[in-house]
Each structure stands twice: as structure tokens, then as C-alpha cells.
Write a protein that holds these residues in place. Sequence first.
Motif, PDB file in Angstrom:
ATOM      1  N   UNK A   1       0.827  -1.209   0.000  1.00 48.70           N
ATOM      2  CA  UNK A   1       0.000   0.000   0.000  1.00 48.70           C
ATOM      3  C   UNK A   1       0.864   1.264   0.000  1.00 48.70           C
ATOM      4  N   UNK A   2       1.959   1.238   0.738  1.00 46.96           N
ATOM      5  CA  UNK A   2       2.835   2.409   0.795  1.00 46.96           C
ATOM      6  C   UNK A   2       3.521   2.660  -0.544  1.00 46.96           C
ATOM      7  N   UNK A   3       3.940   1.597  -1.221  1.00 45.43           N
ATOM      8  CA  UNK A   3       4.580   1.764  -2.528  1.00 45.43           C
ATOM      9  C   UNK A   3       3.612   2.348  -3.557  1.00 45.43           C
ATOM     10  N   UNK A   4       2.343   1.940  -3.509  1.00 42.29           N
ATOM     11  CA  UNK A   4       1.357   2.539  -4.417  1.00 42.29           C
ATOM     12  C   UNK A   4       1.146   4.014  -4.094  1.00 42.29           C
ATOM     13  N   UNK A   5       1.142   4.350  -2.803  1.00 42.69           N
ATOM     14  CA  UNK A   5       1.019   5.757  -2.420  1.00 42.69           C
ATOM     15  C   UNK A   5       2.218   6.553  -2.913  1.00 42.69           C
ATOM     16  N   UNK A   6       3.423   6.020  -2.755  1.00 41.13           N
ATOM     17  CA  UNK A   6       4.622   6.720  -3.224  1.00 41.13           C
ATOM     18  C   UNK A   6       4.612   6.858  -4.746  1.00 41.13           C
ATOM     19  N   UNK A   7       4.083   5.852  -5.438  1.00 41.79           N
ATOM     20  CA  UNK A   7       3.951   5.969  -6.891  1.00 41.79           C
ATOM     21  C   UNK A   7       3.014   7.117  -7.247  1.00 41.79           C
ATOM     22  N   UNK A   8       1.946   7.273  -6.465  1.00 40.10           N
ATOM     23  CA  UNK A   8       1.039   8.395  -6.693  1.00 40.10           C
ATOM     24  C   UNK A   8       1.701   9.731  -6.441  1.00 40.10           C
ATOM     25  N   UNK A   9       2.497   9.809  -5.383  1.00 36.07           N
ATOM     26  CA  UNK A   9       3.227  11.058  -5.103  1.00 36.07           C
ATOM     27  C   UNK A   9       4.186  11.373  -6.244  1.00 36.07           C
ATOM     28  N   UNK A  10       4.925  10.375  -6.704  1.00 28.51           N
ATOM     29  CA  UNK A  10       5.885  10.593  -7.792  1.00 28.51           C
ATOM     30  C   UNK A  10       5.184  11.019  -9.073  1.00 28.51           C
ATOM     31  N   UNK A  11       4.046  10.390  -9.378  1.00 32.31           N
ATOM     32  CA  UNK A  11       3.315  10.732 -10.596  1.00 32.31           C
ATOM     33  C   UNK A  11       2.734  12.140 -10.513  1.00 32.31           C
ATOM     34  N   UNK A  12       2.251  12.528  -9.343  1.00 31.04           N
ATOM     35  CA  UNK A  12       1.710  13.875  -9.162  1.00 31.04           C
ATOM     36  C   UNK A  12       2.802  14.930  -9.307  1.00 31.04           C
ATOM     37  N   UNK A  13       3.956  14.664  -8.724  1.00 31.80           N
ATOM     38  CA  UNK A  13       5.078  15.607  -8.862  1.00 31.80           C
ATOM     39  C   UNK A  13       5.491  15.721 -10.325  1.00 31.80           C
ATOM     40  N   UNK A  14       5.578  14.599 -11.018  1.00 31.85           N
ATOM     41  CA  UNK A  14       5.932  14.612 -12.442  1.00 31.85           C
ATOM     42  C   UNK A  14       4.910  15.398 -13.244  1.00 31.85           C
ATOM     43  N   UNK A  15       3.620  15.209 -12.946  1.00 28.86           N
ATOM     44  CA  UNK A  15       2.571  15.939 -13.655  1.00 28.86           C
ATOM     45  C   UNK A  15       2.679  17.436 -13.397  1.00 28.86           C
ATOM     46  N   UNK A  16       2.973  17.801 -12.140  1.00 32.15           N
ATOM     47  CA  UNK A  16       3.130  19.219 -11.837  1.00 32.15           C
ATOM     48  C   UNK A  16       4.284  19.848 -12.593  1.00 32.15           C
ATOM     49  N   UNK A  17       5.419  19.145 -12.685  1.00 32.27           N
ATOM     50  CA  UNK A  17       6.557  19.668 -13.439  1.00 32.27           C
ATOM     51  C   UNK A  17       6.232  19.775 -14.929  1.00 32.27           C
ATOM     52  N   UNK A  18       5.494  18.798 -15.434  1.00 35.05           N
ATOM     53  CA  UNK A  18       5.111  18.822 -16.846  1.00 35.05           C
ATOM     54  C   UNK A  18       4.204  20.010 -17.137  1.00 35.05           C
ATOM     55  N   UNK A  19       3.246  20.258 -16.270  1.00 34.40           N
ATOM     56  CA  UNK A  19       2.353  21.405 -16.466  1.00 34.40           C
ATOM     57  C   UNK A  19       3.114  22.721 -16.376  1.00 34.40           C
TER      58      UNK A  19
END
Length: 365
Positions: A306-324
Motif C-alpha cells: 500500500x505504501x509503494x502505491x502511495x509513493x507511486x502516486x506522489x511521484x506521478x503527481x510531482x511529475x505531472x506538476x513539473x510537466x504542467x
Amino acid sequence: MEVQVSAGPHTKGALRHVLGHLLTPLLMCLGMGLAYLGAFHAPEPHDLRVDIVGSGPRAQILAQTLQDKGAGALDVRTVPDRATATAALRDRSTFGAYLPDGAAPELLVASASSDTSAMAVEKVFTKVAATQGRPLKVTDVAPVSSGDPTGQGIFFLLVALSIGSYASVAVIGGAGAVLPMRIRALLAAGMSLVVSLVGTVFAGPLFHLVDHGLGGLWAMSWLYSAGILLIGVGLHTFLKRWTTLGVMVLFVMLNFTSSGGIYRPELQPGFFGSLHAFWNGAGYVEGVRDHVYFGGHALGGNLVVLTLWLLAGVALTVTAGLTEARRSTPPTTATAPTTPTRTRAEAEAEIEEEMEEEMEEAVGV
């Protein structure tokens, strides 16, 4: 005088628009059918671990006979005594233990581990006892809560948490598209807290799915919901109107079917069994079972999932923010852009239309 009305450019364009959006429900239909029917339509045991209690020749012969007749359905072993068999059931390394007493044969199961697996084991050993002309006594060493007699309440709680989470993605990603990513991430974190609290009320005071361990259940519910929301919000930057389909593939089609809430991997095709080892729904269902019914045995591994999926979500959100941020950076050349910019009203109208489409797709399944 007869008036003929022909389809103009506007009608043709609208028709193409509708047909394009009909592709999404068609893909959902195909995906749901393939996933659910592939996972659930014909449950058959394979390598289902069961024990024969005893160390003499009789126990060895019975174990070998069941192993041979099972043709891969059962993984039959012998254990020396009842205490060892009970311990194996409580640490979830086996799904049934048969005591071949000639006068009163007995089967030990742990329905809290999986009610359907316990039923499959009972079916096998009812036939074995019948060959001895004796009724089978079944003893449940790890029963489920009285409020969850089928043992599947945790699975349906998983469904509620999932729908609340991925439907929120459509709102945050659509209506919140004009907001900075950090605010959308905070909204996702806040919504996951609300969803997890609602789930905890369902599990405890409302339906009594569990009779203790609500604090740990809430923590796992929050980890699970936050992972889905952050992954969904991050994906929206890249998938846009296809986000709902994307999160449904991840958190419905592949997630519910591999969670072990209905059938554990030992009763499913190998593909879904392999997903069970690391998918977030399986981490949640098995984690709650470990926490509530088995004294926390193997809970750590499920919390890691569960923690690894949460960290994947954090990483994806950060990547999306940088892309935007890169997309919104104005060009550094002296030449002014020649493409006309949209008005605020046009942008808001487009966002509202996209949000309505995503909500219809999310709620309509």
C-alpha cells in the motif's frame, strides 16, 4: 410542398463527437467482461495447500492418494499433530487440515483467510469422509466477525473505497484543472481522508464488518484511497478525458479481480494470481484480514504494498506538476506566438464539458 432536411456540417461534427466518446463505454464493456469473467467464471483449485494430520503410514498414503488424484489441484502435506495444523492455519500457510479419525473425521479450516477457499477444502474432504461412511466434522479455528458471515464484507468495503476515490479523480482533475497541482494534490489528500473515514464507519458502527481493530483498518483505508487519488490526479495531466478509463483499468478491472476478496489466487487463473502479489487491492484486503483476524501476521508486507502505491502516486503527481509548469512557460524567443489564445470563458467551458464526461463515465459503471 415537401421540405427535406439534410445533415449539415454541425450535425456531422456532433455525430463524430458522440461516436468518438462512445468508444470509452465500449472499451469499458470489453475490459470489465474480460476481467470479471476471466477471473471469476470458473474457479478451480490449483496448488491449494491442505494438510493431513498424522505421521503414520495411513496419513502418508492418504496424502499421496489425494495428491495424485488432484492432478495439481491440491498441494497435500502431512503434519504431526493438531497443534501444528492449527498453527499453520493461523499463519495462513495452509487452507485446511484433515484429521482422519476412523470414528469421527474432522476438518480444520480458517474461514477468515478466505471463505471460498475453506468451502473448496470442505468439498474435497466431505468426499473423503464419505468413503469412510462417516460424517465430517468441520471446525473453524479463525472464524469471521458475526457482522460479516460470508467473509466478503471487506471486499465490498474495498469496492466502496475505490468508487469514492476514482470518482473524486474526475472532479479534481476536471473542475480543478485550472488550479495549481499542489492544490489539487491537497484536495486529493483531503478527499482520501474523508473517503477512509466513511469506509471506517461502514466497517465498524454501521455494518459491524469487524469487531475490533478499527484504527488499523482506517489507516489502511487512507493509504489505499490516497494512492488511487494521487495516481489518478497525476494521470489526468497526461490522459485527459481518458483518465476515467485508465483508473478503471487499474483500480477496478485488474484490482477487484486480483484482490482475493472473492477468490484467492489458489482458485483463479495464474494471471490474476500473479497480480495478487503486488496489486493495491490485494494489499488492502489481505492486510485487513491479517490485522483483524490473524494477529498482524504478514501485515508488514501488505503495508509495504500500500505504501509503494502511495509513493507511486506522489511521484506521478510531482511529475505531472513539473510537466504542467513546462507547458505553461512562455516561449523565450522574441517572436510572439501566432496562435490565438482561448478566452477564460472558453477554457472554463471546455473544462466543464470534460468534467461532465468523466463523471458520467465514472458513475455510470
